[in-house]
Scaffold this motif. Structure first.
Motif, PDB file in Angstrom:
ATOM      1  N   THR A 114      -1.158 -10.759   4.667  1.00  0.00           N
ATOM      2  CA  THR A 114      -0.821 -10.639   6.088  1.00  0.00           C
ATOM      3  C   THR A 114       0.468 -11.370   6.423  1.00  0.00           C
ATOM      4  N   PHE A 115       1.148 -10.866   7.445  1.00  0.00           N
ATOM      5  CA  PHE A 115       2.434 -11.416   7.855  1.00  0.00           C
ATOM      6  C   PHE A 115       2.461 -11.436   9.380  1.00  0.00           C
ATOM      7  N   VAL A 122       4.872  -7.825  15.430  1.00  0.00           N
ATOM      8  CA  VAL A 122       3.845  -8.819  15.717  1.00  0.00           C
ATOM      9  C   VAL A 122       3.147  -9.258  14.429  1.00  0.00           C
ATOM     10  N   ALA A 123       2.637  -8.279  13.672  1.00  0.00           N
ATOM     11  CA  ALA A 123       1.886  -8.615  12.465  1.00  0.00           C
ATOM     12  C   ALA A 123       1.815  -7.390  11.560  1.00  0.00           C
ATOM     13  N   ALA A 124       1.535  -7.647  10.276  1.00  0.00           N
ATOM     14  CA  ALA A 124       1.364  -6.549   9.320  1.00  0.00           C
ATOM     15  C   ALA A 124       0.407  -6.978   8.228  1.00  0.00           C
ATOM     16  N   ILE A 125      -0.222  -5.983   7.616  1.00  0.00           N
ATOM     17  CA  ILE A 125      -1.083  -6.220   6.461  1.00  0.00           C
ATOM     18  C   ILE A 125      -0.692  -5.216   5.397  1.00  0.00           C
ATOM     19  N   ASN A 126      -0.440  -5.705   4.177  1.00  0.00           N
ATOM     20  CA  ASN A 126       0.061  -4.806   3.155  1.00  0.00           C
ATOM     21  C   ASN A 126      -1.069  -4.248   2.291  1.00  0.00           C
ATOM     22  N   LEU A 127      -0.702  -3.496   1.259  1.00  0.00           N
ATOM     23  CA  LEU A 127      -1.691  -2.800   0.436  1.00  0.00           C
ATOM     24  C   LEU A 127      -2.638  -3.780  -0.260  1.00  0.00           C
ATOM     25  N   SER A 128      -2.141  -4.978  -0.541  1.00  0.00           N
ATOM     26  CA  SER A 128      -2.961  -5.981  -1.218  1.00  0.00           C
ATOM     27  C   SER A 128      -3.808  -6.798  -0.258  1.00  0.00           C
ATOM     28  N   GLY A 129      -3.600  -6.553   1.024  1.00  0.00           N
ATOM     29  CA  GLY A 129      -4.343  -7.322   2.015  1.00  0.00           C
ATOM     30  C   GLY A 129      -3.640  -8.584   2.468  1.00  0.00           C
ATOM     31  N   VAL A 186       0.821   0.309   4.521  1.00  0.00           N
ATOM     32  CA  VAL A 186       1.079  -0.965   5.177  1.00  0.00           C
ATOM     33  C   VAL A 186       0.889  -0.702   6.662  1.00  0.00           C
ATOM     34  N   MET A 187       0.042  -1.491   7.298  1.00  0.00           N
ATOM     35  CA  MET A 187      -0.242  -1.316   8.720  1.00  0.00           C
ATOM     36  C   MET A 187       0.384  -2.453   9.513  1.00  0.00           C
TER      37      MET A 187
END
Length: 122
Positions: A56-57, A47-54, A32-33
């Motif tokens: 986004t938050f 600020v934001a994140a992208i998980n293993l499935s792609g 998770v980035m």
């Protein structure tokens, strides 16, 4: 794993910037980035994140203006920032969470890049 953030700079309000976070040592698909930022005298915030499935938050303050994405081939995560405001001024950090859970809590991320300065002038 090592993270290297880049792309910061000085931009006028209403302008755009794209931040990059290159990941070395492991493939970005396994993490998770997240992107966080820290303004002078303030705490580091999500600020934001992208998980293993792609999926986004985003923090409410950047929703609709910022976009997080990843390029598997380049092993890089991006933060596209548009309609920048003076309150977006901060040092921006990318971070990696190997557990796959992800979070807006900075403590969930054990790996951090060095930070890149974003300054938005009014």
């Amino acid at each position: 794993v090592q993270l290297q953030a880049s792309g910061g700079g000085l931009v006028q309000a209403g302008g755009s910037l794209r931040l990059s976070c290159a990941v070395f040592g492991r493939t970005v698909r396994n993490y998770v980035m997240g992107w966080f930022r820290q303004a002078p005298g303030k705490e580091r915030v999500f600020v934001a994140a992208i998980n293993l499935s792609g999926n986004t938050f985003y923090a409410d303050s950047v929703k609709g203006r910022f976009t997080i994405s990843r390029d598997m081939a380049k092993n890089t995560v991006y933060l596209e920032m548009t309609n920048l405001k003076p309150e977006d001024t901060a040092v921006y950090y990318c971070a990696a969470d190997p557990t796959g859970y992800g979070s807006s809590w900075s403590g969930q991320y054990p790996y951090w890049g060095q930070g890149t300065q974003v300054t938005v002038s009014s």
